[in-house]
Design an enzyme around this catalytic site. Structure first.
Site, PDB file in Angstrom:
ATOM      1  N   SER A  14      23.618  10.473  38.574  1.00  0.00           N
ATOM      2  CA  SER A  14      24.961   9.618  37.670  1.00  0.00           C
ATOM      3  C   SER A  14      24.614   8.380  37.069  1.00  0.00           C
ATOM      4  O   SER A  14      25.062   8.258  36.026  1.00  0.00           O
ATOM      5  CB  SER A  14      26.163   9.857  38.522  1.00  0.00           C
ATOM      6  OG  SER A  14      26.396   8.739  39.439  1.00  0.00           O
ATOM      7  N   ARG A  67       1.108   7.761  51.315  1.00  0.00           N
ATOM      8  CA  ARG A  67       1.904   6.992  50.217  1.00  0.00           C
ATOM      9  C   ARG A  67       1.208   6.687  48.880  1.00  0.00           C
ATOM     10  O   ARG A  67       1.864   6.606  47.796  1.00  0.00           O
ATOM     11  CB  ARG A  67       2.890   6.201  50.892  1.00  0.00           C
ATOM     12  CG  ARG A  67       3.642   6.602  52.234  1.00  0.00           C
ATOM     13  CD  ARG A  67       4.240   5.394  52.954  1.00  0.00           C
ATOM     14  NE  ARG A  67       5.410   5.061  52.213  1.00  0.00           N
ATOM     15  CZ  ARG A  67       6.649   5.619  52.334  1.00  0.00           C
ATOM     16  NH1 ARG A  67       6.874   6.530  53.138  1.00  0.00           N
ATOM     17  NH2 ARG A  67       7.814   5.049  51.585  1.00  0.00           N
ATOM     18  N   HIS A 111      21.923  -0.996  43.870  1.00  0.00           N
ATOM     19  CA  HIS A 111      22.113  -0.892  45.257  1.00  0.00           C
ATOM     20  C   HIS A 111      23.971  -0.882  45.325  1.00  0.00           C
ATOM     21  O   HIS A 111      24.504  -1.789  44.930  1.00  0.00           O
ATOM     22  CB  HIS A 111      21.620  -1.794  46.228  1.00  0.00           C
ATOM     23  CG  HIS A 111      22.024  -1.922  47.545  1.00  0.00           C
ATOM     24  ND1 HIS A 111      21.369  -0.954  48.242  1.00  0.00           N
ATOM     25  CD2 HIS A 111      22.649  -2.487  48.262  1.00  0.00           C
ATOM     26  CE1 HIS A 111      21.702  -1.007  49.596  1.00  0.00           C
ATOM     27  NE2 HIS A 111      22.745  -1.831  49.514  1.00  0.00           N
TER      28      HIS A 111
HETATM   29  C1  GRF Z   1      24.108   5.068  43.916  1.00  0.00           C
HETATM   30  O1  GRF Z   1      25.138   4.765  44.990  1.00  0.00           O
HETATM   31  C2  GRF Z   1      22.990   4.236  44.033  1.00  0.00           C
HETATM   32  O2  GRF Z   1      23.739   2.770  44.191  1.00  0.00           O
HETATM   33  C3  GRF Z   1      22.067   4.309  45.073  1.00  0.00           C
HETATM   34  O3  GRF Z   1      22.093   5.770  45.179  1.00  0.00           O
HETATM   35  C4  GRF Z   1      23.398   6.404  44.676  1.00  0.00           C
HETATM   36  C5  GRF Z   1      22.614   6.929  43.489  1.00  0.00           C
HETATM   37  O4  GRF Z   1      23.675   8.140  42.971  1.00  0.00           O
HETATM   38  N1  GRF Z   1      20.867   3.373  45.154  1.00  0.00           N
HETATM   39  P1  GRF Z   1      23.186   8.802  41.477  1.00  0.00           P
HETATM   40  O5  GRF Z   1      21.988   9.454  41.941  1.00  0.00           O
HETATM   41  O6  GRF Z   1      23.066   8.003  40.587  1.00  0.00           O
HETATM   42  O7  GRF Z   1      24.612   9.501  41.140  1.00  0.00           O
END
Ligand code: GRF
Length: 212
Positions: A14, A67, A111
């Site tokens: 999203s 990795r 984040h």
């Molecule tokens: C979001 O809450 C972002 O802050 C975190 O992971 C989630 C990803 O959501 N790092 P989306 O895939 O962007 O919907």
């Protein structure tokens, strides 16, 4: 000129879609040239493909515990796409110093907390458990220490009576969708000064200051 941005995702994407929507504005200083996922079934991949964006899968499971090899394959895609900036948007892999070093000062992450509070996972549950009255999200420059890079922008949301983790997460996510495009644009234009002072790892993009 729009800067070429690659977005790394692992899930629903999203935030990637919010960046994509912002990029549709001719005045926005970035275009998404590549979406990459380490998870083949990530729903965000289909959304990107539907929007006509180049997508790639670099499945970490194919690389076992190597990795470095996985990140080298990711880097090959980023390089091939001519990316100038990388946006992590729900990318579920911890990065090694190799990839972080290659993109030092040019890789951002979003984040779901007001860093430095609640780095790591399950941020909404932990904010509720701590009795926080304010919660939110942070866009920061990626450094080797997870969730500790210089902060570019933050958005706060209230924690409301009766909130559970899902309700709070939805309120934060709506703020994320506004914050990430704004932070990316400011970063590219050179308006976003990272904090804290004294730990500045931010390298403005060559020739970016004041230009689109
Ligand atoms: C979001 O809450 C972002 O802050 C975190 O992971 C989630 C990803 O959501 N790092 P989306 O895939 O962007 O919907």
């Amino acid at each position: 000129m729009k800067r070429r941005v690659a977005v790394l995702i692992s899930g629903r994407g999203s935030n990637m879609r919010s960046l994509l929507a912002a990029c549709a504005d001719a005045a926005f200083p970035a275009e998404i040239v590549q979406v990459l996922s380490n998870v083949p079934a990530a729903p965000g991949l289909a959304a990107a493909a539907d929007a006509g964006i180049a997508t790639a899968v670099v499945d970490h499971r194919r690389f076992g515990r190597d990795r470095a090899a996985h990140e080298a394959a990711v880097q090959a895609v980023l390089h091939g796409a001519g990316a100038e900036v990388v946006c992590l948007a729900g990318y579920g892999r911890l990065l090694t110093p190799y990839l972080v070093g290659l993109w030092q000062g040019r890789m951002l992450n979003i984040h779901p907390s007001l860093l430095p509070a609640f780095p790591g996972l399950r941020t909404h549950e932990r904010a509720l458990a701590a009795g926080a009255k304010l919660h939110g999200c942070t866009v920061h420059v990626v450094t080797e220490a997870t969730d500790e890079g210089p902060i570019l922008a933050q958005a706060a949301v209230p924690v409301l009576p009766g909130d559970d983790a899902d309700r709070l997460a939805a309120r934060v996510l709506a703020a994320e969708h506004r914050l990430y495009p704004a932070a990316l644009a400011a970063f590219i234009r050179g308006d976003a000064a990272p904090a804290p002072a004294g730990a500045v790892l931010f390298n403005p993009l060559p020739g970016s200051a004041g230009s689109d």
